[in-house]
Motif scaffolding. Sequence first.
Motif, PDB file in Angstrom:
ATOM      1  N   PHE A 289      50.467  42.708  27.224  1.00  0.00           N
ATOM      2  CA  PHE A 289      51.188  43.925  26.865  1.00  0.00           C
ATOM      3  C   PHE A 289      50.610  45.139  27.588  1.00  0.00           C
ATOM      4  O   PHE A 289      51.354  46.028  28.010  1.00  0.00           O
ATOM      5  N   GLY A 290      49.296  45.199  27.736  1.00  0.00           N
ATOM      6  CA  GLY A 290      48.674  46.346  28.385  1.00  0.00           C
ATOM      7  C   GLY A 290      49.131  46.544  29.818  1.00  0.00           C
ATOM      8  O   GLY A 290      49.210  47.681  30.310  1.00  0.00           O
ATOM      9  N   ASN A 291      49.447  45.448  30.508  1.00  0.00           N
ATOM     10  CA  ASN A 291      49.962  45.573  31.870  1.00  0.00           C
ATOM     11  C   ASN A 291      51.314  46.278  31.881  1.00  0.00           C
ATOM     12  O   ASN A 291      51.589  47.129  32.734  1.00  0.00           O
TER      13      ASN A 291
ATOM     14  N   THR B 117      49.600  40.077  36.035  1.00  0.00           N
ATOM     15  CA  THR B 117      49.439  41.303  36.803  1.00  0.00           C
ATOM     16  C   THR B 117      50.464  41.384  37.931  1.00  0.00           C
ATOM     17  O   THR B 117      51.016  42.453  38.207  1.00  0.00           O
ATOM     18  N   GLY B 118      50.719  40.262  38.595  1.00  0.00           N
ATOM     19  CA  GLY B 118      51.680  40.257  39.686  1.00  0.00           C
ATOM     20  C   GLY B 118      53.069  40.651  39.231  1.00  0.00           C
ATOM     21  O   GLY B 118      53.782  41.400  39.918  1.00  0.00           O
ATOM     22  N   LEU B 119      53.471  40.177  38.056  1.00  0.00           N
ATOM     23  CA  LEU B 119      54.789  40.535  37.531  1.00  0.00           C
ATOM     24  C   LEU B 119      54.841  42.011  37.162  1.00  0.00           C
ATOM     25  O   LEU B 119      55.834  42.700  37.441  1.00  0.00           O
TER      26      LEU B 119
ATOM     27  N   ARG C 256      43.416  45.223  20.781  1.00  0.00           N
ATOM     28  CA  ARG C 256      44.160  43.971  20.593  1.00  0.00           C
ATOM     29  C   ARG C 256      45.525  44.040  21.260  1.00  0.00           C
ATOM     30  O   ARG C 256      45.981  43.066  21.873  1.00  0.00           O
ATOM     31  N   LEU C 257      46.181  45.178  21.149  1.00  0.00           N
ATOM     32  CA  LEU C 257      47.497  45.326  21.768  1.00  0.00           C
ATOM     33  C   LEU C 257      47.413  45.217  23.293  1.00  0.00           C
ATOM     34  O   LEU C 257      48.250  44.574  23.932  1.00  0.00           O
ATOM     35  N   LEU C 258      46.418  45.854  23.869  1.00  0.00           N
ATOM     36  CA  LEU C 258      46.273  45.806  25.326  1.00  0.00           C
ATOM     37  C   LEU C 258      46.086  44.374  25.825  1.00  0.00           C
ATOM     38  O   LEU C 258      46.599  43.999  26.886  1.00  0.00           O
TER      39      LEU C 258
END
Length: 329
Positions: A92-94, A43-45, A73-75
């Motif tokens: 990936f969702g981020n 999340t930080g990145l 699944r993708l998220l």
Amino acid sequence: MTRSIHVVAIGGGGGASQVLRAAQSFASRLTAVIAVTDTGRSTGLARAIGGIPAPGDLRATIANFATDPLIARLLQHRFSGAGVPQLEGMAFGNLLIAALAEVQGGFGAAVRTAAELAGCAAEVLPVSDANTDICAELEGGALVRGEVHVRGLGKPPIRRLFLREAAPANPAALEAIRRADLVVLGPGSLFTSILADLLFDGMAEALRAARGQVVFVCNTTTQPGQTDGYATADHVRRVAEALGPGALDAALINQGTVDAQRQARLAADGLLVLAPSAAELAAIAALDVRPVVRDFGEPSGVQRVLWNKQDTLRHDTAALAAALRELIA
């Protein structure tokens, strides 16, 4: 029940999702109001890449209620980082939410679009669109900035929590809270999820003005770096103080039996099982908060593998659903 029931859950991705799963058995509308101040690895990145509030808990909540299994699944898919070490563990969702925020010109719109793509069965709202951080004053006066440092190990206890810059709460979240039949805070990280959400301007006021009951699902264990040495009553007192007198109606408190092997496993990770005494329950009642005491603990099972987080003693969904349904009734 025949009437339409609206339940709002406030917290991080895991706790709010569990509450809404429990509420699905009796509620016709589900809303999650989710923390946005996480600064963890993935999340930080994503925050740095997109200049956005924390997307991680929002992404997880959307995935938990996605009706499209592939999008879910993708998220949640995490990159291995092969060839690009900085992306190791990146969800990936981020990145999707960060990209949507740039394309659509706003974080709130990005979250809505991600939820639409997933066919999300719950309304998922960021507690705020503000890109800010939580800070803490520790016992002794030292100040720390950022979620990673607020929950860091080996530091003095947290005396006070505050935002780096004051920021307004999401108006849609405030309206949902005021109009809901039941508002549930927790379970989850006391300081970095639950109390962090209450720092945004308007949140405490909306909860005091809520027409439905406001309930706190107390954690089943302490959490290293945040609630070391805390008893059950300390958790409830912190939430009650953050909301103001008379705002918190009830607290759901676990008082089940945990086998010695499981207690030892949790203790090895620094998590001590909370076992409230009669004196603690009386202290909670003295706060004008009704303690609802039951065995809320999940059945014993295998240890889960979590990303960069400790496994804990979770609440049993069926037991949680029964208690919330009774509070509505």
